[in-house]
Design an enzyme around this catalytic site. Sequence first.
Site, PDB file in Angstrom:
ATOM      1  N   ASP A 147      -0.225   7.414  -5.093  1.00 12.91           N
ATOM      2  CA  ASP A 147      -0.904   6.592  -4.090  1.00 12.91           C
ATOM      3  C   ASP A 147      -1.836   5.572  -4.746  1.00 12.91           C
ATOM      4  OD1 ASP A 147      -1.647   5.873  -1.469  1.00 12.91           O
ATOM      5  OD2 ASP A 147      -1.571   7.956  -0.807  1.00 12.91           O
ATOM      6  N   TRP A 192       1.780   0.440  -1.373  1.00 13.95           N
ATOM      7  CA  TRP A 192       1.651  -0.182  -0.049  1.00 13.95           C
ATOM      8  C   TRP A 192       2.218  -1.604   0.043  1.00 13.95           C
ATOM      9  CZ3 TRP A 192      -4.177   0.597  -0.960  1.00 13.95           C
ATOM     10  CH2 TRP A 192      -4.529   1.952  -0.921  1.00 13.95           C
ATOM     11  N   GLY A 193       2.882  -2.079  -1.007  1.00 14.55           N
ATOM     12  CA  GLY A 193       3.483  -3.418  -0.909  1.00 14.55           C
ATOM     13  C   GLY A 193       2.483  -4.557  -0.963  1.00 14.55           C
ATOM     14  N   ILE A 194       1.360  -4.351  -1.652  1.00 10.74           N
ATOM     15  CA  ILE A 194       0.350  -5.417  -1.725  1.00 10.74           C
ATOM     16  C   ILE A 194       0.488  -6.188  -3.039  1.00 10.74           C
ATOM     17  CG2 ILE A 194      -1.282  -4.327  -0.154  1.00 10.74           C
ATOM     18  CD1 ILE A 194      -2.804  -3.269  -2.589  1.00 10.74           C
ATOM     19  N   ASP A 214       0.400   2.342   6.009  1.00 10.05           N
ATOM     20  CA  ASP A 214       0.941   3.552   6.631  1.00 10.05           C
ATOM     21  C   ASP A 214       1.548   3.307   8.009  1.00 10.05           C
ATOM     22  OD1 ASP A 214      -0.314   4.528   4.436  1.00 10.05           O
ATOM     23  OD2 ASP A 214      -1.561   5.982   5.494  1.00 10.05           O
TER      24      ASP A 214
HETATM   25  C1  GAL Z   1      -2.157   6.656   2.046  1.00  3.79           C
HETATM   26  C2  GAL Z   1      -0.651   6.839   1.925  1.00  3.79           C
HETATM   27  C3  GAL Z   1      -0.215   7.857   2.956  1.00  3.79           C
HETATM   28  C4  GAL Z   1      -0.957   9.155   2.749  1.00  3.79           C
HETATM   29  C5  GAL Z   1      -2.451   8.877   2.762  1.00  3.79           C
HETATM   30  C6  GAL Z   1      -3.276  10.095   2.441  1.00  3.79           C
HETATM   31  O1  GAL Z   1      -2.615   5.748   1.112  1.00  3.79           O
HETATM   32  O2  GAL Z   1      -0.038   5.597   2.136  1.00  3.79           O
HETATM   33  O3  GAL Z   1       1.179   8.043   2.908  1.00  3.79           O
HETATM   34  O4  GAL Z   1      -0.566   9.742   1.529  1.00  3.79           O
HETATM   35  O5  GAL Z   1      -2.804   7.883   1.833  1.00  3.79           O
HETATM   36  O6  GAL Z   1      -4.630   9.870   2.733  1.00  3.79           O
END
Ligand code: GAL
Length: 541
Positions: A147, A192-194, A214
């Site tokens: 992440d 996240w594709g940024i 998300d």
């Molecule tokens: C986001 C991620 C999600 C989930 C979340 C957990 O950054 O895109 O899929 O893992 O964190 O807080």
Amino acid sequence: MYPVSLLLLGLISSASAKSVKSPTPPMGWNTYNAYNCNPSEQKVKLNAQGLVDLGLNKLGYNIVTPDCGWNAQSRDSSNKLQWNTTLFPSGGKALGDYLHGLGLKFGLYSGAGYLQCGSAVIPGSLGYEDIDARSFSSWGGDSLKYDNCYATSKTTMVDSDSAEAKSPARFQKMETSLEAVDRPFQYFICQWGIGENVGEWASKIGNTWRMSNDIYNAWRSIWRITNQVVPYWRNTRPGAFPDMDMLLVGLNVLSAEEERFHFGMWAINKSPLMLGGILDSKLSKTSLAIMSNKEVIAINQDSLAKQAQLVRRYTVEEWDIWLGELSGSRKVIGIANWRNQSQTVSVDLASLGIASATVRDVWAAKNVGTLSGTQNVKLAAHELKLWVLTNITTASTLSSTYYEAASAKLAGGSSVTTCSYGDCLPAGKKVGNIGSGFTVTFNSVTAKSTKAVVGVDFINYDYAFTTAWDWGSNTRNMTIAVNGGSAKRWAFPLSGEDWYQTGRLNVEIDGLKVGSGSNSIVFANVGTVWAPDLVGIEVFG
Ligand code: GAL
């Protein structure tokens, strides 16, 4: 002759290559959608057992991942991450053994920043990549979701404009660390594709890459993520898949029709299929049937691994046509009704290059027969009709004329940019800053009939990140008016991976005059909001 050292290097790197690039999109189950950052051993086991009891493992769902919240607040004395022993009393190795005992794979989760997403205290892997990769391996991990939180500090969880969060470097570092351990890993990048060119760099090192913020428990996030995945067909191939995020199917947040739409749209775009609903006796039978649909899964898992493309959009009428190639000279057509009501739409197969084909309606599980010409298709509200086509004969291609936007008549301040070699194709130039009161007029356009398909070459890289859970849609609007007629609105998705990569939206226009050079077509923005940039138009007929 290459120097011996180079030859040796080549051998060593291929012999030690540990990342596994799955030939088709990964499938499995993840804690986040149902339990947020509160996973536990008991929750993971319940759902892993659910995969087996419901027969989902046999359909391919085999990776089980405890997402955020699994680890303790501190590292141990050798700087290793530790499991939260209250939530996971048996620890990581035992959980891995348990999952492997069920014939499943163990998915690990960490992040490229100082702390883990969803927490103000749990450590991330930044600076500890080698140690963490070794720990993941020692627990028997088979994949890593990585992440992107706390990229710049321990206080700001999401810093999506920072160079650190946009940069590939930290994701590349973890890939190197995974390569160095003695266990194969599938690497799921969650950046996240940024930033720019995410599909390009991430598809090289990751098995999958998240290309959006998300998913959100609402129908509108299906529209947002769908518009964002459009450009990634260029990077999608066996071993490289755009991750549209975990499925909402089974969470009771979408209607049954919407769950089918969502599942089908993820399937044709070759997204991983990661379940997020709780797999116990309360799981709705309808949702179970949707996630278990073998024919839809087969489209997703097709060996060609080609993402479907958006080939027609009818914005005001609120429906799209998607077309994808499948193995065995087959194709899949997705007819997507975004409208909140049912409607009957006309699909002209010849204009999609198909003279005739044998059609299977996948969700209806019915053979429709051999179709050709224009089909009237009745769609329920938020229905995605999926047709698999076999025995396809190809329609003759239409002739066309290309008109560059940079040579059109510009009024009101829009400006021409000459792009670097290979950019803004095919013209190499684009018209930008199409804002309030600005117009781009193509004069002397030739038409062979009153209606025509027009391929609009545009550029839009205005991706929705901070607006994602609100109304961000990854579209920019532009109107088209033919020969002084009323301006009709079209919603353009993302086109590429920066502001110079062209995308094409095929639209149908009416009100043309038959004849050489007899038409004027005007493009404009809507209200006070920027239109996409315009490269040119190809008028078919
Ligand atoms: C986001 C991620 C999600 C989930 C979340 C957990 O950054 O895109 O899929 O893992 O964190 O807080």
